[in-house]
Design an enzyme around this catalytic site. Structure first.
Site, PDB file in Angstrom:
ATOM      1  N   TYR A 257       0.837  -1.182   0.000  1.00  0.00           N
ATOM      2  CA  TYR A 257       0.000   0.000   0.000  1.00  0.00           C
ATOM      3  C   TYR A 257       0.875   1.237   0.000  1.00  0.00           C
ATOM      4  CZ  TYR A 257       0.522  -1.658   4.791  1.00  0.00           C
ATOM      5  OH  TYR A 257       1.011  -2.190   5.946  1.00  0.00           O
ATOM      6  N   HIS A 305      14.350   4.295  -1.335  1.00  0.00           N
ATOM      7  CA  HIS A 305      13.030   4.894  -1.499  1.00  0.00           C
ATOM      8  C   HIS A 305      12.961   5.836  -2.691  1.00  0.00           C
ATOM      9  CE1 HIS A 305      13.956   4.047   2.672  1.00  0.00           C
ATOM     10  NE2 HIS A 305      12.688   4.025   2.971  1.00  0.00           N
TER      11      HIS A 305
END
Ligand SMILES: *[C@@H]1O[C@H](CO)[C@@H](O)[C@H](O)[C@H]1NC(C)=O
Ligand SMILES: *[C@@H]1O[C@H](CO)[C@@H](O)[C@H](O)[C@H]1NC(C)=O
Ligand SMILES: *[C@@H]1O[C@H](CO)[C@@H](O)[C@H](O)[C@H]1NC(C)=O
Ligand SMILES: *[C@@H]1O[C@H](CO)[C@@H](O)[C@H](O)[C@H]1NC(C)=O
Length: 329
Positions: A257, A305
């Site tokens: 998610y 990231h």
């Protein structure tokens, strides 16, 4: 504060001044025409979708944006919109371990504790709501963004990101703090707790944490009694998380998610007219750390990231001048 009316008065006065200088001082007509053909002047004669001078996010006609942005998806749960379509309920269930809880009963209990009315569906020509979305990145250290961040109508922070002791860089106001049970922290009574419900148990936790404190564990031990003003608690709509997941991020894998930071940015995009982003990403040396933690000794580039679709989407939003990203130090 930033009422369009006042700006209009200012501009009418300015216009009169320009017109008099054209007639009195013989400013060349071309120059005058150029002054007239200014989007700000044009705005005097049109009803605007919002009262901001810089931009009205939701009204952007950027094609890339309008392909993704759905104004009608409610960002927050209310008594009126809590029923989940089957496909969304199934998706949400797939994120969590099996729960025996009865969703509609959990919702009923939630709204017996927190207010059930809708929020922020008030976009219009007289609203200019500016929002600062403040992440926890170490690039805030030494940025002196504090006063700039505090100047926004809403200041949204996430998880445990502290304010005390970091005011000059991160500001001192917090209107909304977005968190989930495992990242929760006590709040003062003026701050909105905005719960990100990754599972049904998270909604049961917030109901419990504001009342009798019976839920003591979620994934692990959590705060059982939370200091927060229950009249200011809000819960992100699972359908909104699903929409961000599918429409913005095109995530195929079921069991992943969006990150908290990205969800908060999307939340801001849907309830604000102007959004500025602080404390996202690495610092100028490529280091990823939290502003409230010690800088790692070696400047190791994790980069983990950085390449993802969330990062790309934030860059795209910035490039299209839909948001401003303050990169810090
Ligand atoms: C006004 O600006 C638009 C684009 O910004 C241009 O297409 C148009 O020709 C301009 N009109 C005049 C009168 O200069
Ligand atoms: C869930 O709760 C609602 C309302 O409390 C009730 O009407 C419904 O029958 C329950 N569903 C199940 C499967 O128990
Ligand atoms: C729910 O919606 C109805 C009409 O759509 C409205 O009259 C009512 O006030 C709403 N209730 C709440 C709690 O927002
Ligand atoms: C909020 O806290 C302040 C002091 O911290 C107190 O004076 C006020 O009564 C509180 N308001 C509510 C609604 O609890």
């Amino acid at each position: 504060m930033r009422s369009c009316k006042h700006m209009k008065i200012v501009f009418v006065v300015l216009l009169s001044a320009i017109i008099s200088s054209v007639t009195l001082c013989k400013v060349p007509y071309d120059q005058f025409k150029h002054l007239m053909n200014n989007s700000i002047v044009e705005r005097l004669f049109h009803e605007e979708p919002c009262a901001c001078m810089e931009r009205c996010l939701a009204a952007s006609d950027d094609e890339w944006f309008t392909e993704r942005f759905r104004q009608n998806v409610p960002p927050l749960l209310s008594l009126n919109n809590s029923v989940l379509p089957d496909n969304i309920y199934t998706w949400w269930q797939s994120l969590q371990s099996k729960s025996q809880a009865n969703y509609s009963q959990v919702i009923q209990e939630l709204f017996s504790v927190i207010p059930g009315e809708g929020h922020y569906r008030d976009a219009g020509p007289s609203r200019c709501r500016t929002c600062a979305v403040v992440g926890n990145s170490g690039n805030l250290v030494g940025s002196f963004y504090g006063p700039l961040i505090d100047s926004h109508d809403f200041v949204m922070r996430m998880n445990k990101g502290p304010v005390e002791g970091y005011e000059k860089d991160v500001g001192s106001r917090t209107t909304h703090r977005i968190m989930y049970p495992e990242s929760a922290t006590h709040l003062d009574n003026t701050t909105h707790l905005v719960l990100l419900p990754f599972k049904i148990l998270d909604i049961q936790w917030v109901t419990s944490a504001l009342t009798d404190g019976t839920v003591k564990r979620t994934r692990y031990k959590v705060i059982d009694k939370l200091q927060a003003n229950k009249d200011k608690v809000m819960v992100i709509h699972p359908a909104f998380m699903h929409y961000v997941h599918t429409t913005w991020l095109h995530i195929k894998s079921r069991r992943s998610y969006p990150s908290t930071g990205f969800l908060v940015l999307m939340f801001a995009l849907h309830i604000c007219d102007e959004v500025n982003v602080f404390g996202f990403g690495a610092n100028s040396k490529g280091t990823w750390h939290h502003y409230f933690e010690k800088m790692p000794k070696s400047f190791k580039r994790t980069g983990k990231h950085s390449g993802g679709i969330e990062h790309q989407t934030i860059l795209e939003l910035q490039e299209r001048q839909l948001i401003s990203v303050y990169r810090g130090w």
